[in-house]
Design a protein around this motif. Structure first.
Motif, mmCIF file in Angstrom:
data_model
loop_
_atom_site.group_PDB
_atom_site.id
_atom_site.type_symbol
_atom_site.label_atom_id
_atom_site.label_comp_id
_atom_site.label_asym_id
_atom_site.label_seq_id
_atom_site.Cartn_x
_atom_site.Cartn_y
_atom_site.Cartn_z
ATOM 1 N N ARG A 1 0.815 -1.227 0.000
ATOM 2 C CA ARG A 1 0.000 0.000 0.000
ATOM 3 C C ARG A 1 0.846 1.274 0.000
ATOM 4 O O ARG A 1 0.628 2.215 0.759
ATOM 5 C CB ARG A 1 -0.974 0.004 1.192
ATOM 6 N N ASN A 2 1.840 1.294 -0.868
ATOM 7 C CA ASN A 2 2.614 2.498 -1.111
ATOM 8 C C ASN A 2 2.438 2.885 -2.584
ATOM 9 O O ASN A 2 1.455 2.488 -3.204
ATOM 10 C CB ASN A 2 4.079 2.275 -0.732
ATOM 11 N N TYR A 3 3.350 3.649 -3.132
ATOM 12 C CA TYR A 3 3.229 4.079 -4.524
ATOM 13 C C TYR A 3 4.487 3.713 -5.316
ATOM 14 O O TYR A 3 4.859 4.404 -6.246
ATOM 15 C CB TYR A 3 2.994 5.595 -4.589
ATOM 16 N N MET A 4 5.122 2.629 -4.937
ATOM 17 C CA MET A 4 6.388 2.247 -5.562
ATOM 18 C C MET A 4 6.158 1.607 -6.928
ATOM 19 O O MET A 4 5.278 0.755 -7.073
ATOM 20 C CB MET A 4 7.151 1.297 -4.647
ATOM 21 N N ASP A 5 6.956 2.006 -7.899
ATOM 22 C CA ASP A 5 6.864 1.414 -9.229
ATOM 23 C C ASP A 5 8.067 0.545 -9.556
ATOM 24 O O ASP A 5 8.165 -0.004 -10.649
ATOM 25 C CB ASP A 5 6.681 2.490 -10.304
ATOM 26 N N GLU A 6 8.983 0.434 -8.597
ATOM 27 C CA GLU A 6 10.176 -0.373 -8.837
ATOM 28 C C GLU A 6 10.668 -0.998 -7.544
ATOM 29 O O GLU A 6 10.686 -0.367 -6.496
ATOM 30 C CB GLU A 6 11.286 0.487 -9.450
ATOM 31 N N LEU A 7 11.056 -2.253 -7.636
ATOM 32 C CA LEU A 7 11.661 -2.972 -6.523
ATOM 33 C C LEU A 7 13.039 -3.414 -7.006
ATOM 34 O O LEU A 7 13.168 -4.426 -7.687
ATOM 35 C CB LEU A 7 10.805 -4.186 -6.145
ATOM 36 N N PRO A 8 14.087 -2.639 -6.711
ATOM 37 C CA PRO A 8 15.403 -2.894 -7.289
ATOM 38 C C PRO A 8 16.001 -4.228 -6.859
ATOM 39 O O PRO A 8 15.642 -4.792 -5.823
ATOM 40 C CB PRO A 8 16.247 -1.721 -6.780
ATOM 41 N N ALA A 9 16.942 -4.720 -7.673
ATOM 42 C CA ALA A 9 17.589 -6.005 -7.403
ATOM 43 C C ALA A 9 18.292 -6.010 -6.057
ATOM 44 O O ALA A 9 18.456 -7.070 -5.435
ATOM 45 C CB ALA A 9 18.577 -6.317 -8.524
ATOM 46 N N THR A 10 18.685 -4.828 -5.572
ATOM 47 C CA THR A 10 19.397 -4.729 -4.295
ATOM 48 C C THR A 10 18.575 -5.291 -3.144
ATOM 49 O O THR A 10 19.131 -5.789 -2.166
ATOM 50 C CB THR A 10 19.756 -3.258 -4.001
ATOM 51 N N VAL A 11 17.260 -5.192 -3.241
ATOM 52 C CA VAL A 11 16.395 -5.745 -2.199
ATOM 53 C C VAL A 11 16.681 -7.233 -2.019
ATOM 54 O O VAL A 11 16.835 -7.739 -0.902
ATOM 55 C CB VAL A 11 14.914 -5.538 -2.555
ATOM 56 N N PHE A 12 16.763 -7.952 -3.138
ATOM 57 C CA PHE A 12 16.946 -9.399 -3.086
ATOM 58 C C PHE A 12 18.399 -9.781 -2.831
ATOM 59 O O PHE A 12 18.685 -10.828 -2.246
ATOM 60 C CB PHE A 12 16.467 -10.016 -4.404
ATOM 61 N N GLU A 13 19.318 -8.931 -3.253
ATOM 62 C CA GLU A 13 20.736 -9.227 -3.075
ATOM 63 C C GLU A 13 21.172 -9.012 -1.632
ATOM 64 O O GLU A 13 22.061 -9.713 -1.136
ATOM 65 C CB GLU A 13 21.561 -8.347 -4.021
ATOM 66 N N ASN A 14 20.566 -8.038 -0.947
ATOM 67 C CA ASN A 14 20.971 -7.721 0.426
ATOM 68 C C ASN A 14 20.121 -8.393 1.492
ATOM 69 O O ASN A 14 20.620 -8.768 2.553
ATOM 70 C CB ASN A 14 20.924 -6.203 0.645
ATOM 71 N N LEU A 15 18.820 -8.531 1.222
ATOM 72 C CA LEU A 15 17.909 -9.035 2.254
ATOM 73 C C LEU A 15 17.645 -10.525 2.057
ATOM 74 O O LEU A 15 16.512 -10.968 1.892
ATOM 75 C CB LEU A 15 16.602 -8.234 2.214
ATOM 76 N N ARG A 16 18.681 -11.316 2.122
ATOM 77 C CA ARG A 16 18.579 -12.735 1.775
ATOM 78 C C ARG A 16 17.980 -13.603 2.876
ATOM 79 O O ARG A 16 17.749 -14.787 2.665
ATOM 80 C CB ARG A 16 19.966 -13.275 1.391
ATOM 81 N N LYS A 17 17.725 -13.013 4.028
ATOM 82 C CA LYS A 17 17.132 -13.764 5.137
ATOM 83 C C LYS A 17 15.601 -13.698 5.128
ATOM 84 O O LYS A 17 14.948 -14.316 5.971
ATOM 85 C CB LYS A 17 17.648 -13.223 6.471
ATOM 86 N N LEU A 18 15.039 -12.976 4.170
ATOM 87 C CA LEU A 18 13.589 -12.777 4.160
ATOM 88 C C LEU A 18 12.828 -14.102 4.090
ATOM 89 O O LEU A 18 13.155 -14.981 3.288
ATOM 90 C CB LEU A 18 13.175 -11.900 2.985
ATOM 91 N N VAL A 19 11.789 -14.186 4.919
ATOM 92 C CA VAL A 19 10.885 -15.332 4.922
ATOM 93 C C VAL A 19 9.528 -14.912 4.352
ATOM 94 O O VAL A 19 8.886 -15.676 3.636
ATOM 95 C CB VAL A 19 10.721 -15.885 6.351
ATOM 96 N N THR A 20 9.124 -13.684 4.665
ATOM 97 C CA THR A 20 7.844 -13.147 4.182
ATOM 98 C C THR A 20 8.076 -11.784 3.553
ATOM 99 O O THR A 20 8.673 -10.901 4.174
ATOM 100 C CB THR A 20 6.839 -13.008 5.338
#
Length: 291
Positions: free
Chosen positions: A113-132
């Motif tokens: 529920r924000n207004y983001m139009d992009e989820l950069p690759a850095t999210v997945f490269e840095n936050l590798r512990k994500l479960v949800t």
């Protein structure tokens, strides 16, 4: 005859005095509004900083429904040991706030529920512990192939975006149990998505309210699938491989233009229903494309 009229100078002075009083009240009113606004901002910032302080021990930070003035500065003070972060409806516009990338131990991230139009690759490269990971109700049109780096991810919610293409790398998420793609602009799902390691872990798949004509034959690889939601698409049939979904216990299929095959069989559920238990698999068989 004595005149009762006040001297002109007195009338002028009196009139000026009244006018001056009104003019002086306007700045006073603005000052009060500004003071109240500043107090509200200080109160909100104090509340946020208190939550950040508590997060050092709880490892949980809930900031949903908060509009940030100094996002970067705030996250600089967030403990790097944080595991659960909720940022739903925080008025983020455009790209993801980069300051979050440093929280490499995150297990839960809600940026819905924000207004983001992009989820950069850095999210997945840095936050590798994500479960949800919940990215629903944004303006995303795609998801980076780098998502395959989230090896511990069990739930991915991409509902209510503008996604037109799903990269096959999603199929590499070997622990993913819940994949929600509802209310997007998907016209097809690459078969490679269901041919990867995800085929052994996925329990719930929701692709309702898209533009899908059918599912790829690889849908039959989802050996553990228990719930399938394909409501409100453009389906006419399912591939014969879908008969392999032996563990299916919930099948949501309404709002499609099914070519029921074979036709006119007594006891076949109506097109506008969902089916559960053993009936779910029987109903799915009804919509299988003839061999």
């Amino acid at each position: 005859m004595r005149s009762n009229a006040a001297p002109a100078s007195t009338m002028h002075a009196t009139g000026t005095g009244r006018s001056s009083g009104k003019l002086e009240s306007l700045p006073s009113s603005r000052q009060q509004q500004k003071k109240a606004s500043n107090e509200t901002v200080r109160s909100r910032e104090a509340e946020i900083h208190l939550k950040v302080k508590e997060a050092r021990t709880s490892q949980l930070l809930m900031l949903s429904n908060t509009k940030f003035l100094h996002c970067a500065e705030l996250f600089e003070s967030v403990p790097h040991s944080l595991k659960h972060l909720y940022l739903s409806n925080c008025h983020f516009v455009g790209e993801f706030p980069e300051a979050v990338f440093k929280l490499t131990l995150l297990e839960t991230l809600d940026i819905s529920r924000n207004y983001m139009d992009e989820l950069p690759a850095t999210v997945f490269e840095n936050l590798r512990k994500l479960v949800t990971l919940d990215c629903s109700f944004n303006n995303l049109i795609s998801i980076s192939p780098s998502c395959c780096q989230l090896k511990d991810l069990t739930e991915l919610n991409l509902a209510n975006n503008k996604i037109i293409y799903l990269p096959q790398e999603v199929g590499e998420l070997s622990k993913l149990q819940v994949l929600v793609l509802s209310n997007n602009l998907l016209r097809e799902i690459p078969g490679a998505v269901f041919a990867g390691p995800i085929s052994q872990s996925l329990l719930h798949l929701a692709v309702d309210h898209n533009l899908l004509l059918t599912l790829p034959p690889e849908i039959g690889n989802l050996a553990a699938l228990e719930e399938l939601n394909i409501r409100n698409n453009c389906f006419k049939y399912l591939p014969v491989n879908a008969m392999s979904l032996k563990k299916l216990t919930a099948f949501h299929h309404s709002g499609n233009d099914w070519l029921i095959c074979p036709p006119n069989i007594d006891g076949v559920p109506g097109k506008m229903q969902s089916s559960y238990g053993t009936a779910a698999l029987e109903k799915l068989f009804t919509y299988i494309h003839p061999p």
